[in-house]
Scaffold this motif. Sequence first.
Motif, short mmCIF file in Angstrom:
data_model
loop_
_atom_site.label_atom_id
_atom_site.label_comp_id
_atom_site.label_asym_id
_atom_site.label_seq_id
_atom_site.Cartn_x
_atom_site.Cartn_y
_atom_site.Cartn_z
N UNK A 389 0.83 -1.21 0.00
CA UNK A 389 0.00 0.00 0.00
C UNK A 389 0.87 1.26 0.00
N UNK A 390 1.96 1.22 0.79
CA UNK A 390 2.86 2.37 0.82
C UNK A 390 3.51 2.60 -0.54
N UNK A 391 3.86 1.50 -1.22
CA UNK A 391 4.45 1.60 -2.56
C UNK A 391 3.45 2.29 -3.50
N UNK A 392 2.17 1.86 -3.40
CA UNK A 392 1.13 2.48 -4.25
C UNK A 392 1.02 3.97 -4.01
N UNK A 393 1.05 4.39 -2.75
CA UNK A 393 0.93 5.81 -2.39
C UNK A 393 2.11 6.61 -2.95
N UNK A 394 3.34 6.00 -2.76
CA UNK A 394 4.54 6.70 -3.25
C UNK A 394 4.51 6.79 -4.77
N UNK A 400 2.18 12.41 -9.66
CA UNK A 400 1.77 13.81 -9.50
C UNK A 400 2.94 14.75 -9.76
N UNK A 401 4.13 14.37 -9.24
CA UNK A 401 5.33 15.20 -9.44
C UNK A 401 5.69 15.29 -10.92
N UNK A 402 5.55 14.16 -11.61
CA UNK A 402 5.85 14.14 -13.05
C UNK A 402 4.90 15.10 -13.78
N UNK A 403 3.61 15.13 -13.39
CA UNK A 403 2.65 16.05 -14.01
C UNK A 403 3.04 17.51 -13.76
N UNK A 404 3.47 17.83 -12.55
CA UNK A 404 3.90 19.19 -12.20
C UNK A 404 5.10 19.61 -13.03
N UNK A 405 6.10 18.65 -13.12
CA UNK A 405 7.30 18.93 -13.91
C UNK A 405 6.95 19.20 -15.37
N UNK A 406 6.04 18.39 -15.89
CA UNK A 406 5.61 18.55 -17.29
C UNK A 406 4.95 19.92 -17.50
N UNK A 407 4.12 20.30 -16.52
CA UNK A 407 3.45 21.61 -16.62
C UNK A 407 4.45 22.75 -16.58
#
Length: 419
Positions: A389-394, A400-407
């Motif tokens: 579950x922790x792996x899924x959250x990370x 999300x970080x990849x989306x921010x970087x792309x933006x």
Amino acid sequence: MKLNEELFKTLNILYVENDEKIKENFSHTLNRLFNKVFLCSDGLVALEKFTQQNNTSEKIDVILSEYSIPSLNGLELLFKIRDINKNVPFIFITHETDIDLLLNSLRYDVTDYFFKPINENEILKKIEEACIARQYEDEILNYQNEIEDYFELINKVAIVYTFDTNKKMIYVNDFFIELTKYDKDDILGQDYRSFFHYEMPRAIIEEQTLTLENGNKWQGKIKYLTSIDSIFYTNCTIIPVFDENKEIKKYVSVNFLTTKEEKGKREFKKKVHFDLQETKRIYTVAQRKIDELTNILSSCTDYDEFKESLKKEQKESQESFIKLEELEKKVKRVKDKYELLTVGINKKITQISLMISEMKGIEERTNKKIVNVADDIKAKDILITRIEEEIGIKGSKISDLEDVLEYRKTQIEKKKANS
């Protein structure tokens, strides 16, 4: 939290730690508690020490190892140790949070792992739990070996079969098959009473059934009929076997043959007893006739002739008396042998009954220990689920970080284009 210090005093521990300060501090506690503590800073040296001690009377009972050690890291050391010993408790201490590392350690049956900074009490408690579980496993193995030895002994000297609560046969040993002349497939699944002789009294069978259904042991004599219509007799003991809920799950029947020799001795004893009574009767009649003749001789003139006849009668009576004494001696010898044989058989039945009762207790303790091991496995499954579950959250956060970087990248490119 109270530790089982008495248990620790019987254990030898291998402690592998690269950080000298941590090793020095924790080793003071370990030396106070454990029988022997082997300290290492290198994975290869630790492996050599474990191999060396494994061939002595001071075997290493538990391993506590840091992951980041030279020569062989903690995971490689675990791999090598498992090639030598599949069951010795092995506990990791590490800074690493790599999921692959933790999963690989679990795959190779690591007992547990702890992240630095360490909590000494938690580690010691886990060592205690792991060593107790290991002792239980060893005891279970020993009990299983003892049970196998008991069954092997019983199979050599007795007829053994088991049946379920529906009276259906579920196991027979070779001795039973040999005596009854049935194929094994013709026996299993049949009502065990179907192999009794049809002359077995119904009252005895009903009394046996009631005793067993009430959870009690039954003892008595059984007359069996084989597939070729021959007969054999046994001294039989049937014992109920209970599960962990105290419910009857099967019955074990142990039978000892009543041999032809015993039957012959009983017939001989009856015959000797009859002959003895008959001889005494003849002797009494003869003695009475002698007395009568003596009285007659006293009034006869031809005394010598009657005296000779009297001596002859006395001689015959004396011979009869000697035969009587011989018969009495034979009766005593037969009786002594019969009593010795009966005592021996009863002793064997008692020993077998005690072994079966002990087996029942062993089986109950074994079932409890298996439940404890199952609980431990369930706890580990829960830990693995939590890690996943922790792996899924990370993973979600990374996305999300990849989306921010792309933006941001898009914004920078637009600014460059405008300028």
